[in-house]
Design a protein around this motif. Structure first.
Motif, PDB file in Angstrom:
ATOM      1  N   TYR A   1     -12.907  10.959   6.885  1.00  0.00           N
ATOM      2  CA  TYR A   1     -11.731  10.244   6.419  1.00  0.00           C
ATOM      3  C   TYR A   1     -11.961   8.738   6.280  1.00  0.00           C
ATOM      4  O   TYR A   1     -11.376   8.115   5.397  1.00  0.00           O
ATOM      5  N   PRO A   2     -12.778   8.111   7.151  1.00  0.00           N
ATOM      6  CA  PRO A   2     -12.956   6.662   7.042  1.00  0.00           C
ATOM      7  C   PRO A   2     -13.470   6.193   5.684  1.00  0.00           C
ATOM      8  O   PRO A   2     -13.143   5.088   5.249  1.00  0.00           O
ATOM      9  N   MET A   3     -14.239   7.009   4.981  1.00  0.00           N
ATOM     10  CA  MET A   3     -14.746   6.609   3.665  1.00  0.00           C
ATOM     11  C   MET A   3     -13.600   6.401   2.685  1.00  0.00           C
ATOM     12  O   MET A   3     -13.586   5.441   1.929  1.00  0.00           O
ATOM     13  N   VAL A   4     -12.634   7.309   2.697  1.00  0.00           N
ATOM     14  CA  VAL A   4     -11.494   7.208   1.796  1.00  0.00           C
ATOM     15  C   VAL A   4     -10.644   5.996   2.184  1.00  0.00           C
ATOM     16  O   VAL A   4     -10.232   5.215   1.327  1.00  0.00           O
ATOM     17  N   GLY A   5     -10.401   5.833   3.471  1.00  0.00           N
ATOM     18  CA  GLY A   5      -9.618   4.694   3.945  1.00  0.00           C
ATOM     19  C   GLY A   5     -10.254   3.360   3.597  1.00  0.00           C
ATOM     20  O   GLY A   5      -9.566   2.411   3.194  1.00  0.00           O
ATOM     21  N   LYS A   6     -11.552   3.297   3.725  1.00  0.00           N
ATOM     22  CA  LYS A   6     -12.280   2.065   3.380  1.00  0.00           C
ATOM     23  C   LYS A   6     -12.109   1.747   1.899  1.00  0.00           C
ATOM     24  O   LYS A   6     -11.888   0.596   1.519  1.00  0.00           O
ATOM     25  N   ARG A   7     -12.165   2.780   1.067  1.00  0.00           N
ATOM     26  CA  ARG A   7     -12.003   2.581  -0.379  1.00  0.00           C
ATOM     27  C   ARG A   7     -10.589   2.114  -0.704  1.00  0.00           C
ATOM     28  O   ARG A   7     -10.398   1.211  -1.514  1.00  0.00           O
ATOM     29  N   ILE A   8      -9.580   2.722  -0.069  1.00  0.00           N
ATOM     30  CA  ILE A   8      -8.190   2.302  -0.307  1.00  0.00           C
ATOM     31  C   ILE A   8      -8.023   0.834   0.056  1.00  0.00           C
ATOM     32  O   ILE A   8      -7.466   0.047  -0.718  1.00  0.00           O
ATOM     33  N   LYS A   9      -8.512   0.453   1.224  1.00  0.00           N
ATOM     34  CA  LYS A   9      -8.380  -0.932   1.670  1.00  0.00           C
ATOM     35  C   LYS A   9      -9.128  -1.883   0.739  1.00  0.00           C
ATOM     36  O   LYS A   9      -8.608  -2.947   0.375  1.00  0.00           O
ATOM     37  N   GLU A  10     -10.316  -1.502   0.355  1.00  0.00           N
ATOM     38  CA  GLU A  10     -11.139  -2.322  -0.531  1.00  0.00           C
ATOM     39  C   GLU A  10     -10.406  -2.599  -1.852  1.00  0.00           C
ATOM     40  O   GLU A  10     -10.342  -3.739  -2.313  1.00  0.00           O
ATOM     41  N   ILE A  11      -9.850  -1.566  -2.451  1.00  0.00           N
ATOM     42  CA  ILE A  11      -9.155  -1.724  -3.729  1.00  0.00           C
ATOM     43  C   ILE A  11      -7.844  -2.483  -3.533  1.00  0.00           C
ATOM     44  O   ILE A  11      -7.469  -3.315  -4.359  1.00  0.00           O
TER      45      ILE A  11
ATOM     46  N   MET B   1      -3.218  -7.336  -2.414  1.00  0.00           N
ATOM     47  CA  MET B   1      -1.997  -6.725  -1.874  1.00  0.00           C
ATOM     48  C   MET B   1      -2.110  -6.592  -0.364  1.00  0.00           C
ATOM     49  O   MET B   1      -3.193  -6.330   0.158  1.00  0.00           O
ATOM     50  N   THR B   2      -0.985  -6.742   0.313  1.00  0.00           N
ATOM     51  CA  THR B   2      -0.923  -6.446   1.734  1.00  0.00           C
ATOM     52  C   THR B   2      -0.595  -4.964   1.886  1.00  0.00           C
ATOM     53  O   THR B   2      -0.214  -4.303   0.916  1.00  0.00           O
ATOM     54  N   GLN B   3      -0.694  -4.452   3.115  1.00  0.00           N
ATOM     55  CA  GLN B   3      -0.302  -3.061   3.345  1.00  0.00           C
ATOM     56  C   GLN B   3       1.185  -2.874   3.035  1.00  0.00           C
ATOM     57  O   GLN B   3       1.586  -1.847   2.493  1.00  0.00           O
ATOM     58  N   THR B   4       1.984  -3.867   3.354  1.00  0.00           N
ATOM     59  CA  THR B   4       3.422  -3.805   3.079  1.00  0.00           C
ATOM     60  C   THR B   4       3.672  -3.710   1.581  1.00  0.00           C
ATOM     61  O   THR B   4       4.488  -2.901   1.127  1.00  0.00           O
ATOM     62  N   MET B   5       2.970  -4.532   0.809  1.00  0.00           N
ATOM     63  CA  MET B   5       3.132  -4.513  -0.642  1.00  0.00           C
ATOM     64  C   MET B   5       2.727  -3.161  -1.221  1.00  0.00           C
ATOM     65  O   MET B   5       3.408  -2.621  -2.091  1.00  0.00           O
TER      66      MET B   5
ATOM     67  N   GLU C   1       4.499   2.065   5.609  1.00  0.00           N
ATOM     68  CA  GLU C   1       3.406   1.201   6.067  1.00  0.00           C
ATOM     69  C   GLU C   1       2.522   1.948   7.064  1.00  0.00           C
ATOM     70  O   GLU C   1       1.306   1.761   7.075  1.00  0.00           O
ATOM     71  N   MET C   2       3.121   2.800   7.890  1.00  0.00           N
ATOM     72  CA  MET C   2       2.359   3.582   8.866  1.00  0.00           C
ATOM     73  C   MET C   2       1.398   4.524   8.149  1.00  0.00           C
ATOM     74  O   MET C   2       0.260   4.709   8.584  1.00  0.00           O
ATOM     75  N   ALA C   3       1.838   5.114   7.040  1.00  0.00           N
ATOM     76  CA  ALA C   3       0.953   6.005   6.272  1.00  0.00           C
ATOM     77  C   ALA C   3      -0.221   5.211   5.710  1.00  0.00           C
ATOM     78  O   ALA C   3      -1.373   5.651   5.821  1.00  0.00           O
ATOM     79  N   ILE C   4       0.060   4.043   5.148  1.00  0.00           N
ATOM     80  CA  ILE C   4      -1.019   3.199   4.597  1.00  0.00           C
ATOM     81  C   ILE C   4      -2.008   2.857   5.703  1.00  0.00           C
ATOM     82  O   ILE C   4      -3.229   2.980   5.524  1.00  0.00           O
ATOM     83  N   TYR C   5      -1.498   2.448   6.855  1.00  0.00           N
ATOM     84  CA  TYR C   5      -2.365   2.114   7.985  1.00  0.00           C
ATOM     85  C   TYR C   5      -3.202   3.331   8.407  1.00  0.00           C
ATOM     86  O   TYR C   5      -4.407   3.207   8.640  1.00  0.00           O
ATOM     87  N   SER C   6      -2.557   4.493   8.483  1.00  0.00           N
ATOM     88  CA  SER C   6      -3.259   5.714   8.901  1.00  0.00           C
ATOM     89  C   SER C   6      -4.384   6.079   7.940  1.00  0.00           C
ATOM     90  O   SER C   6      -5.462   6.498   8.356  1.00  0.00           O
ATOM     91  N   TYR C   7      -4.134   5.912   6.639  1.00  0.00           N
ATOM     92  CA  TYR C   7      -5.170   6.218   5.653  1.00  0.00           C
ATOM     93  C   TYR C   7      -6.313   5.211   5.739  1.00  0.00           C
ATOM     94  O   TYR C   7      -7.482   5.581   5.770  1.00  0.00           O
ATOM     95  N   GLU C   8      -5.960   3.930   5.781  1.00  0.00           N
ATOM     96  CA  GLU C   8      -6.992   2.888   5.797  1.00  0.00           C
ATOM     97  C   GLU C   8      -7.829   2.916   7.072  1.00  0.00           C
ATOM     98  O   GLU C   8      -9.009   2.579   7.043  1.00  0.00           O
ATOM     99  N   SER C   9      -7.234   3.309   8.172  1.00  0.00           N
ATOM    100  CA  SER C   9      -7.969   3.352   9.437  1.00  0.00           C
ATOM    101  C   SER C   9      -8.785   4.638   9.586  1.00  0.00           C
ATOM    102  O   SER C   9      -9.549   4.782  10.537  1.00  0.00           O
ATOM    103  N   GLY C  10      -8.615   5.554   8.638  1.00  0.00           N
ATOM    104  CA  GLY C  10      -9.375   6.796   8.683  1.00  0.00           C
ATOM    105  C   GLY C  10      -8.798   7.838   9.613  1.00  0.00           C
ATOM    106  O   GLY C  10      -9.446   8.837   9.916  1.00  0.00           O
TER     107      GLY C  10
END
Length: 107
Positions: free
Chosen positions: A3-13, A19-23, A32-41
């Motif tokens: 999962y961390p690979m996908v989260g890293k890509r989301i954060k990178e883009i 954009m912030t996680q809120t945006m 925002e919790m979902a965004i954090y969960s994805y980005e953190s893997g």
């Protein structure tokens, strides 16, 4: 699963789009919790949130999953992935839409 690979890509883009996680949460309609969960893997987005994220980031779902998909095991899967990746972008997008429809119909 990696999962961390996908989260890293989301954060990178997301950061590339300044954009912030809120945006991203507001633009995608996700929490925002979902965004954090994805980005953190911690979680991998399901199909619908993946599409929401890709739309909000103005990229294809493949762009978010490419590292993950490239690392899937199995000769048959890798062969198919290589064939799809060698296609022009508009053909890849068309195939992804067809795959989404098939998965939705099966689920």
């Amino acid at each position: 699963m990696e999962y961390p690979m996908v989260g890293k890509r989301i954060k990178e883009i997301r950061l590339k789009n300044e954009m912030t996680q809120t945006m991203l949460a507001e633009k995608s309609g996700l929490s925002e919790m979902a965004i954090y969960s994805y980005e953190s893997g911690r979680r991998l987005p399901a199909l619908e949130p993946l599409v929401q994220l890709s739309n909000a980031l103005n990229v294809s779902p493949e762009a978010l999953l490419c590292d993950y998909v490239e690392n899937l095991s199995g000769v048959k899967g890798n062969s198919l992935i290589n064939k799809v990746n060698s296609l022009p972008e508009n053909d890849r997008d068309r195939i992804l839409k067809i795959m989404d429809a098939l998965v939705s119909a099966a689920g």
